[in-house]
Design a protein around this motif. Structure first.
Motif, PDB file in Angstrom:
ATOM      1  N   GLN A  46      -3.692   4.407  16.029  1.00 43.83           N
ATOM      2  CA  GLN A  46      -4.504   5.150  15.059  1.00 43.83           C
ATOM      3  C   GLN A  46      -3.711   5.437  13.788  1.00 43.83           C
ATOM      4  O   GLN A  46      -4.230   5.289  12.668  1.00 43.83           O
ATOM      5  CB  GLN A  46      -4.980   6.463  15.681  1.00 43.83           C
ATOM      6  N   ALA A  47      -2.464   5.851  13.954  1.00 47.62           N
ATOM      7  CA  ALA A  47      -1.652   6.175  12.786  1.00 47.62           C
ATOM      8  C   ALA A  47      -1.383   4.933  11.945  1.00 47.62           C
ATOM      9  O   ALA A  47      -1.545   4.958  10.708  1.00 47.62           O
ATOM     10  CB  ALA A  47      -0.331   6.810  13.230  1.00 47.62           C
ATOM     11  N   ALA A  48      -0.991   3.838  12.577  1.00 50.03           N
ATOM     12  CA  ALA A  48      -0.703   2.619  11.825  1.00 50.03           C
ATOM     13  C   ALA A  48      -1.933   2.117  11.086  1.00 50.03           C
ATOM     14  O   ALA A  48      -1.844   1.649   9.941  1.00 50.03           O
ATOM     15  CB  ALA A  48      -0.166   1.545  12.778  1.00 50.03           C
ATOM     16  N   ALA A  49      -3.119   2.213  11.731  1.00 50.44           N
ATOM     17  CA  ALA A  49      -4.356   1.776  11.078  1.00 50.44           C
ATOM     18  C   ALA A  49      -4.674   2.647   9.868  1.00 50.44           C
ATOM     19  O   ALA A  49      -5.145   2.154   8.827  1.00 50.44           O
ATOM     20  CB  ALA A  49      -5.510   1.806  12.077  1.00 50.44           C
ATOM     21  N   TRP A  50      -4.419   3.956   9.983  1.00 50.71           N
ATOM     22  CA  TRP A  50      -4.673   4.854   8.855  1.00 50.71           C
ATOM     23  C   TRP A  50      -3.769   4.522   7.673  1.00 50.71           C
ATOM     24  O   TRP A  50      -4.225   4.468   6.524  1.00 50.71           O
ATOM     25  CB  TRP A  50      -4.490   6.299   9.272  1.00 50.71           C
ATOM     26  N   PHE A  51      -2.489   4.286   7.928  1.00 45.15           N
ATOM     27  CA  PHE A  51      -1.575   3.963   6.838  1.00 45.15           C
ATOM     28  C   PHE A  51      -2.011   2.680   6.137  1.00 45.15           C
ATOM     29  O   PHE A  51      -1.943   2.576   4.911  1.00 45.15           O
ATOM     30  CB  PHE A  51      -0.148   3.824   7.364  1.00 45.15           C
ATOM     31  N   ARG A  52      -2.475   1.706   6.894  1.00 45.80           N
ATOM     32  CA  ARG A  52      -2.952   0.455   6.293  1.00 45.80           C
ATOM     33  C   ARG A  52      -4.198   0.697   5.437  1.00 45.80           C
ATOM     34  O   ARG A  52      -4.304   0.178   4.326  1.00 45.80           O
ATOM     35  CB  ARG A  52      -3.241  -0.578   7.382  1.00 45.80           C
ATOM     36  N   GLN A  53      -5.138   1.487   5.937  1.00 45.97           N
ATOM     37  CA  GLN A  53      -6.354   1.761   5.171  1.00 45.97           C
ATOM     38  C   GLN A  53      -6.035   2.510   3.886  1.00 45.97           C
ATOM     39  O   GLN A  53      -6.601   2.232   2.825  1.00 45.97           O
ATOM     40  CB  GLN A  53      -7.341   2.569   6.012  1.00 45.97           C
ATOM     41  N   LEU A  54      -5.104   3.466   3.976  1.00 48.95           N
ATOM     42  CA  LEU A  54      -4.706   4.205   2.777  1.00 48.95           C
ATOM     43  C   LEU A  54      -4.081   3.257   1.768  1.00 48.95           C
ATOM     44  O   LEU A  54      -4.368   3.350   0.560  1.00 48.95           O
ATOM     45  CB  LEU A  54      -3.719   5.314   3.155  1.00 48.95           C
ATOM     46  N   ARG A  55      -3.249   2.347   2.230  1.00 49.72           N
ATOM     47  CA  ARG A  55      -2.670   1.353   1.313  1.00 49.72           C
ATOM     48  C   ARG A  55      -3.763   0.551   0.613  1.00 49.72           C
ATOM     49  O   ARG A  55      -3.722   0.360  -0.618  1.00 49.72           O
ATOM     50  CB  ARG A  55      -1.746   0.417   2.103  1.00 49.72           C
ATOM     51  N   ASP A  56      -4.755   0.102   1.361  1.00 46.96           N
ATOM     52  CA  ASP A  56      -5.837  -0.690   0.770  1.00 46.96           C
ATOM     53  C   ASP A  56      -6.605   0.124  -0.272  1.00 46.96           C
ATOM     54  O   ASP A  56      -6.962  -0.394  -1.340  1.00 46.96           O
ATOM     55  CB  ASP A  56      -6.787  -1.177   1.860  1.00 46.96           C
ATOM     56  N   ASP A  57      -6.880   1.395   0.023  1.00 44.44           N
ATOM     57  CA  ASP A  57      -7.615   2.248  -0.921  1.00 44.44           C
ATOM     58  C   ASP A  57      -6.819   2.463  -2.207  1.00 44.44           C
ATOM     59  O   ASP A  57      -7.385   2.438  -3.318  1.00 44.44           O
ATOM     60  CB  ASP A  57      -7.929   3.603  -0.277  1.00 44.44           C
ATOM     61  N   ILE A  58      -5.525   2.681  -2.078  1.00 49.60           N
ATOM     62  CA  ILE A  58      -4.688   2.921  -3.251  1.00 49.60           C
ATOM     63  C   ILE A  58      -4.579   1.661  -4.098  1.00 49.60           C
ATOM     64  O   ILE A  58      -4.688   1.714  -5.335  1.00 49.60           O
ATOM     65  CB  ILE A  58      -3.301   3.426  -2.817  1.00 49.60           C
ATOM     66  N   VAL A  59      -4.376   0.518  -3.466  1.00 46.05           N
ATOM     67  CA  VAL A  59      -4.282  -0.734  -4.212  1.00 46.05           C
ATOM     68  C   VAL A  59      -5.576  -0.989  -4.991  1.00 46.05           C
ATOM     69  O   VAL A  59      -5.537  -1.380  -6.165  1.00 46.05           O
ATOM     70  CB  VAL A  59      -3.955  -1.907  -3.272  1.00 46.05           C
ATOM     71  N   ALA A  60      -6.715  -0.749  -4.369  1.00 41.27           N
ATOM     72  CA  ALA A  60      -7.989  -0.946  -5.065  1.00 41.27           C
ATOM     73  C   ALA A  60      -8.097  -0.022  -6.277  1.00 41.27           C
ATOM     74  O   ALA A  60      -8.560  -0.434  -7.353  1.00 41.27           O
ATOM     75  CB  ALA A  60      -9.146  -0.702  -4.097  1.00 41.27           C
ATOM     76  N   ALA A  61      -7.669   1.223  -6.128  1.00 43.41           N
ATOM     77  CA  ALA A  61      -7.719   2.167  -7.251  1.00 43.41           C
ATOM     78  C   ALA A  61      -6.766   1.758  -8.366  1.00 43.41           C
ATOM     79  O   ALA A  61      -7.090   1.899  -9.565  1.00 43.41           O
ATOM     80  CB  ALA A  61      -7.379   3.576  -6.755  1.00 43.41           C
ATOM     81  N   PHE A  62      -5.602   1.239  -8.005  1.00 44.93           N
ATOM     82  CA  PHE A  62      -4.642   0.806  -9.025  1.00 44.93           C
ATOM     83  C   PHE A  62      -5.140  -0.441  -9.753  1.00 44.93           C
ATOM     84  O   PHE A  62      -4.940  -0.583 -10.961  1.00 44.93           O
ATOM     85  CB  PHE A  62      -3.287   0.550  -8.383  1.00 44.93           C
ATOM     86  N   HIS A  63      -5.783  -1.348  -9.051  1.00 49.80           N
ATOM     87  CA  HIS A  63      -6.389  -2.500  -9.722  1.00 49.80           C
ATOM     88  C   HIS A  63      -7.467  -2.042 -10.706  1.00 49.80           C
ATOM     89  O   HIS A  63      -7.587  -2.600 -11.808  1.00 49.80           O
ATOM     90  CB  HIS A  63      -6.985  -3.449  -8.687  1.00 49.80           C
ATOM     91  N   ALA A  64      -8.248  -1.039 -10.322  1.00 52.47           N
ATOM     92  CA  ALA A  64      -9.284  -0.523 -11.224  1.00 52.47           C
ATOM     93  C   ALA A  64      -8.669   0.091 -12.474  1.00 52.47           C
ATOM     94  O   ALA A  64      -9.207  -0.066 -13.586  1.00 52.47           O
ATOM     95  CB  ALA A  64     -10.146   0.507 -10.488  1.00 52.47           C
ATOM     96  N   LEU A  65      -7.543   0.792 -12.325  1.00 48.50           N
ATOM     97  CA  LEU A  65      -6.846   1.329 -13.495  1.00 48.50           C
ATOM     98  C   LEU A  65      -6.399   0.210 -14.428  1.00 48.50           C
ATOM     99  O   LEU A  65      -6.546   0.308 -15.665  1.00 48.50           O
ATOM    100  CB  LEU A  65      -5.628   2.143 -13.055  1.00 48.50           C
ATOM    101  N   GLU A  66      -5.849  -0.844 -13.869  1.00 55.78           N
ATOM    102  CA  GLU A  66      -5.422  -1.986 -14.675  1.00 55.78           C
ATOM    103  C   GLU A  66      -6.604  -2.594 -15.424  1.00 55.78           C
ATOM    104  O   GLU A  66      -6.497  -2.954 -16.603  1.00 55.78           O
ATOM    105  CB  GLU A  66      -4.767  -3.039 -13.775  1.00 55.78           C
TER     106      GLU A  66
END
Length: 293
Positions: free
Chosen positions: A11-31
């Motif tokens: 559960q913890a490893a899956a959460w960290f991966r999902q958080l990474r995906d959400d942050i990357v998507a937000a950073f791409h949107a900023l770019e």
């Protein structure tokens, strides 16, 4: 403690991966919304690995790094899940710092987490750090993490916004928790040889084990989820500000402080290098360019 915690680990490893995906998507949107002639930056993902002393697989992760973007000069959002046995030096450090008995008899460990550091093009946009992690041994488990803001040009309103979001994440878990974790961050992110903090603070915690795994994991999720609302509005406000050569010099000198802290004091850097993780992933936090005088 004999539980293997396999469900909780997953559960913890899956959460960290999902958080990474959400942050990357937000950073791409900023770019994308920062319109310049330069191409919008994109995160490149490279798998990382860790090899045990006997040559066996000991886990790894994904190094997600953007370089030379419109907004981000360098940002890394790494995830990892590593396991194996702690070497003698790490066993002694762990036993001494955390008071865990029996490490020499059974030095197995498992650790998973997300680690983010962003260095920005515009000196008015603050650099930032965030990480959350879970650690397990046969003798104990715990969570750790936090986030702190590192502007080279400080704005009181930006600092207030960042801390308000960190407080919002902490408040459901105890009315005094934010104050405790803020004080911990002020102590942890201090550079003794410079006699100053490396930034304007945030929150930090380690060794989080209240004997309620679900509650401690919920805090860790809330801390991670608070990152984007704490940081993205500051980027959107400052990324369009004009800056001077003097501002850039100020930024590069401040990055020198950041590099000194991460190489000399940061526990995550020490643990990653001591346990044989990919050094490029461990040292992802270092800025692309810095200055010292």
């Amino acid at each position: 403690m004999t539980e293997t915690f396999e469900t909780e680990k997953a559960q913890a490893a899956a959460w960290f991966r999902q958080l990474r995906d959400d942050i990357v998507a937000a950073f791409h949107a900023l770019e994308d919304r920062h319109e310049t002639d330069a191409p919008a930056g994109r995160v490149e993902v490279r798998k990382t690995s860790r090899t045990a002393e006997d040559g066996s697989d000991a886990g790894g992760g994904e190094m997600s790094v953007m370089r030379g973007g419109r907004v981000f000069e360098k940002v890394g959002v790494n995830i990892s899940t590593v396991y194996g046995t702690l070497g003698e030096r790490a066993q002694m450090a762990m036993a001494a710092r955390k008071g865990i008995p029996g490490m020499a008899d059974d030095p197995r460990f498992w650790a998973s987490g997300i680690s983010l550091v962003a260095h920005m093009q515009n000196p008015h946009v603050p650099a930032v750090h965030m990480n959350t992690r879970m650690f397990w041994t046969p003798h104990a488990w715990w969570f750790g993490g936090g986030a702190d803001l590192n502007p080279c040009i400080e704005y009181d309103e930006d600092t207030a916004h960042f801390h308000a979001e960190m407080k919002r994440a902490c408040d459901p878990h105890g009315e005094t928790l934010y104050d405790e974790l803020k004080a911990w961050a002020d102590e942890y992110f201090y550079i003794p040889h410079r006699k100053r903090a490396r930034g304007v603070g945030g929150i930090f915690y380690d060794d989080r084990n209240t004997d309620d795994w679900e509650a401690d994991f919920a805090l860790t999720r809330d801390v991670g989820a608070a990152f984007l609302p704490a940081f993205v509005p500051l980027v959107d406000k400052r990324r369009v500000q004009d800056w001077t050569d003097e501002d850039k010099e100020t930024q590069l000198r401040h990055r020198g402080l950041y590099a000194e802290y991460n190489l000399v004091y940061d526990r995550g850097t020490k643990f990653g290098l001591e346990t044989g993780h990919d050094p490029e992933a461990v040292l992802m936090s270092l800025p692309p360019v810095a200055k010292w005088y």
